[in-house]
Scaffold this motif. Sequence first.
Motif, PDB file in Angstrom:
ATOM      1  N   LEU A 161       0.807  -1.195  -0.007  1.00 49.25           N
ATOM      2  CA  LEU A 161      -0.032   0.006   0.047  1.00 49.25           C
ATOM      3  C   LEU A 161       0.867   1.006   0.004  1.00 49.25           C
ATOM      4  CD1 LEU A 161      -2.530   1.507   0.508  1.00 49.25           C
ATOM      5  CD2 LEU A 161      -2.357   1.241   2.881  1.00 49.25           C
ATOM      6  N   GLY A 162       1.684   1.338   0.858  1.00 44.63           N
ATOM      7  CA  GLY A 162       2.688   2.529   1.232  1.00 44.63           C
ATOM      8  C   GLY A 162       2.044   3.127   2.559  1.00 44.63           C
ATOM      9  N   LEU A 163       2.713   2.424   3.447  1.00 44.97           N
ATOM     10  CA  LEU A 163       2.199   2.963   4.869  1.00 44.97           C
ATOM     11  C   LEU A 163       3.364   3.741   5.461  1.00 44.97           C
ATOM     12  CD1 LEU A 163       0.166   3.239   7.478  1.00 44.97           C
ATOM     13  CD2 LEU A 163       0.514   0.801   7.822  1.00 44.97           C
ATOM     14  N   ALA A 164       3.358   4.583   5.982  1.00 42.04           N
ATOM     15  CA  ALA A 164       4.568   5.317   6.995  1.00 42.04           C
ATOM     16  C   ALA A 164       4.036   6.330   7.841  1.00 42.04           C
ATOM     17  CB  ALA A 164       5.280   6.007   5.678  1.00 42.04           C
ATOM     18  N   MET A 165       4.964   6.396   8.770  1.00 45.15           N
ATOM     19  CA  MET A 165       4.789   7.431  10.013  1.00 45.15           C
ATOM     20  C   MET A 165       5.677   8.481  10.016  1.00 45.15           C
ATOM     21  SD  MET A 165       3.698   6.476  14.015  1.00 45.15           S
ATOM     22  CE  MET A 165       5.301   6.143  14.634  1.00 45.15           C
ATOM     23  N   GLU A 166       5.244   9.646   9.985  1.00 48.03           N
ATOM     24  CA  GLU A 166       6.025  10.729  10.350  1.00 48.03           C
ATOM     25  C   GLU A 166       6.848  10.786  11.646  1.00 48.03           C
ATOM     26  OE1 GLU A 166       4.025  14.509   9.750  1.00 48.03           O
ATOM     27  OE2 GLU A 166       4.265  14.177   7.493  1.00 48.03           O
ATOM     28  N   GLU A 167       7.898  11.529  11.543  1.00 51.19           N
ATOM     29  CA  GLU A 167       8.576  11.739  12.815  1.00 51.19           C
ATOM     30  C   GLU A 167       7.746  12.637  13.670  1.00 51.19           C
ATOM     31  OE1 GLU A 167      11.622  10.736  14.090  1.00 51.19           O
ATOM     32  OE2 GLU A 167      12.113   9.482  12.099  1.00 51.19           O
ATOM     33  N   ALA A 168       7.974  12.145  15.021  1.00 58.18           N
ATOM     34  CA  ALA A 168       6.872  12.870  15.964  1.00 58.18           C
ATOM     35  C   ALA A 168       7.527  14.326  16.245  1.00 58.18           C
ATOM     36  CB  ALA A 168       6.920  12.383  17.292  1.00 58.18           C
ATOM     37  N   ASP A 169       6.654  15.569  16.242  1.00 53.14           N
ATOM     38  CA  ASP A 169       7.047  16.638  16.409  1.00 53.14           C
ATOM     39  C   ASP A 169       7.754  16.844  17.727  1.00 53.14           C
ATOM     40  OD1 ASP A 169       6.537  19.746  16.962  1.00 53.14           O
ATOM     41  OD2 ASP A 169       6.527  19.605  14.793  1.00 53.14           O
ATOM     42  N   ALA A 170       9.188  17.498  17.722  1.00 52.19           N
ATOM     43  CA  ALA A 170       9.791  17.647  19.132  1.00 52.19           C
ATOM     44  C   ALA A 170       9.173  18.626  20.046  1.00 52.19           C
ATOM     45  CB  ALA A 170      11.245  17.953  18.828  1.00 52.19           C
ATOM     46  N   GLU A 171       8.514  19.775  19.317  1.00 51.15           N
ATOM     47  CA  GLU A 171       7.920  20.794  20.076  1.00 51.15           C
ATOM     48  C   GLU A 171       6.650  20.274  20.586  1.00 51.15           C
ATOM     49  OE1 GLU A 171       6.462  25.473  19.274  1.00 51.15           O
ATOM     50  OE2 GLU A 171       7.561  24.187  17.722  1.00 51.15           O
ATOM     51  N   VAL A 172       5.924  19.552  19.949  1.00 51.84           N
ATOM     52  CA  VAL A 172       4.751  19.107  20.490  1.00 51.84           C
ATOM     53  C   VAL A 172       4.996  18.248  21.875  1.00 51.84           C
ATOM     54  CG1 VAL A 172       2.714  17.658  20.170  1.00 51.84           C
ATOM     55  CG2 VAL A 172       3.308  19.174  18.359  1.00 51.84           C
ATOM     56  N   ALA A 173       5.780  17.359  21.551  1.00 54.46           N
ATOM     57  CA  ALA A 173       6.420  16.489  22.706  1.00 54.46           C
ATOM     58  C   ALA A 173       6.941  17.359  23.958  1.00 54.46           C
ATOM     59  CB  ALA A 173       7.385  15.479  22.360  1.00 54.46           C
ATOM     60  N   ALA A 174       7.786  18.335  23.635  1.00 48.92           N
ATOM     61  CA  ALA A 174       8.345  18.971  24.623  1.00 48.92           C
ATOM     62  C   ALA A 174       7.261  19.841  25.506  1.00 48.92           C
ATOM     63  CB  ALA A 174       9.193  20.078  24.104  1.00 48.92           C
ATOM     64  N   THR A 175       6.242  20.645  24.677  1.00 53.03           N
ATOM     65  CA  THR A 175       5.250  21.430  25.314  1.00 53.03           C
ATOM     66  C   THR A 175       4.313  20.257  26.200  1.00 53.03           C
ATOM     67  OG1 THR A 175       5.049  22.829  23.450  1.00 53.03           O
ATOM     68  CG2 THR A 175       3.144  22.682  24.928  1.00 53.03           C
ATOM     69  N   SER A 176       4.098  19.098  25.801  1.00 47.12           N
ATOM     70  CA  SER A 176       3.415  18.245  26.696  1.00 47.12           C
ATOM     71  C   SER A 176       3.859  17.858  27.929  1.00 47.12           C
ATOM     72  CB  SER A 176       3.024  16.711  25.821  1.00 47.12           C
ATOM     73  OG  SER A 176       2.590  15.918  26.651  1.00 47.12           O
TER      74      SER A 176
END
Length: 363
Positions: free
Chosen positions: A84-99
Motif C-alpha cells: 500500500l505504502g504506509l509510513a509514519m512521520e517523525e514525532a514533532d519535538a516541540e509538541v512532545a516538549a510542550t506536553s
Amino acid sequence: MLDSGSAARARKIAQFDPNAPGDAEGGLFGLPFAPEDAQVVVVPVPWEVTVSYRAGTAQGPAAVHEASLQVDLYDPDLPNAWQLGLAMEEADAEVAATSARLRPLAADYIGWLEAGEPTANAEAMQAVPALVNAEGDKLRQWLAAKTGALLDGGQSVMVLGGDHSTPLGFLDALAARHQEFAILQIDAHCDLRPAYEGFKYSHASIMHNALTLPQVKKLVQVGIRDYCQQEAEFIEQSHGRVALFGQRFLSEERYAKKSWKKVCGKIIAQLPPKVYISFDIDGLDPKLCPGTGTPVPGGLEYEEAAFLIRSIVRAGITIIGCDLNEVAPGDTDWNGIVGARLLYQMANWMAVSQGRLAARKHE
C-alpha cells in the motif's frame, strides 16, 4: 505516467522482501516507505497534558512503532497490504516538549481540584487551565494544518496519540473538506464532558468538542461502560445525533445469543456513507491494554473490533480518516504489540474503503 511518489513506491516494492525480519532502521512495520511516497501517512501526536488518572500515553507512538517491527505483514483478506505504502512521520519535538512541560502543571492542578481545599498557591493553580487551553488551541491549529496539507496532497491520514484529545485538529481538517460525516467512537468512556476539570481540550471532552462541528452529523459510540449522568442526559437530548451501543447493550445481545455479525449490522445501520473512526484503545478489554490511562472492566475483544471495522468497509462505507489513542506502554510491551496490530488493520481497511487497496471477496 507515474508521479514521483508512485514511482518511488514502485521501486521500493520491487526491492523489498516482506518475509524478512523487520528492520529496526526501516519505517513503520519495517516497511521501506517514507511519508512523501506513502499513500497512508500516520501522524504521531505525543501529547498527554490533561490525562486525569494514569499518564504514559505520550510514549504511545514510540511504543507502537517499536512493536510494529514484529508484526507479520501478510493478511489473508488483504494479501498485498504491505504494498500500500504506509509510513509514519517523525514525532514533532516541540509538541512532545510542550506536553512534557505542561503535564506536571496540569497534574498539580488536578490534585488541587480534587483536594478541594484552599491553599497558598490558589492563584497560581487557577491560572493553569487558561495556559493549557491556549496551548491546546495551538496544537489543534497545528494538526489541522499538517493533516490538511497531507489530505490536499492526495494522501490518506491516520492520527496516533497521545491522549484522546489529540485528533480534534484532524477533524477540523476533514470538516473543511467534507460536507457531512459520522464519527464511530470505540471507547470505554463517552468523552462528552464540556471542558472537563476546566480544560477545554480535555481527553474527556473530545466528542463534546467534535460535535460543535456542524459537519459531524452523527456520533455512534461503541463499547461505552463508564459515563456520568450529565453525559447520559446529553445523549438523551441529542435527538438521535448520538447513538449509544454501550457495553451493557452489547452484553445483553450476547446473552440473548445474538451473533456479533448481527450486532455489527445494527451499528452499521446508524452510519452514513462517510465515517471517521476514533479508537480509544480502552474500548478493548483491559487485558489487551493494561497500560492505558483509565482501564475499565469489559470491552471488546481484538477480533470483535477488527471485524466491525472490516464490516463497515464491506458495507460500502468510506472511512475518511481515523485515529488510535491512549496506547500507553505501561510495564510490558503488550500495549504496543496490540496497538501496532490494531493500527495496521485500521490503516489498511481505511485504504480499502478509499479504493487504494484491494480486498479479497468475502463470502
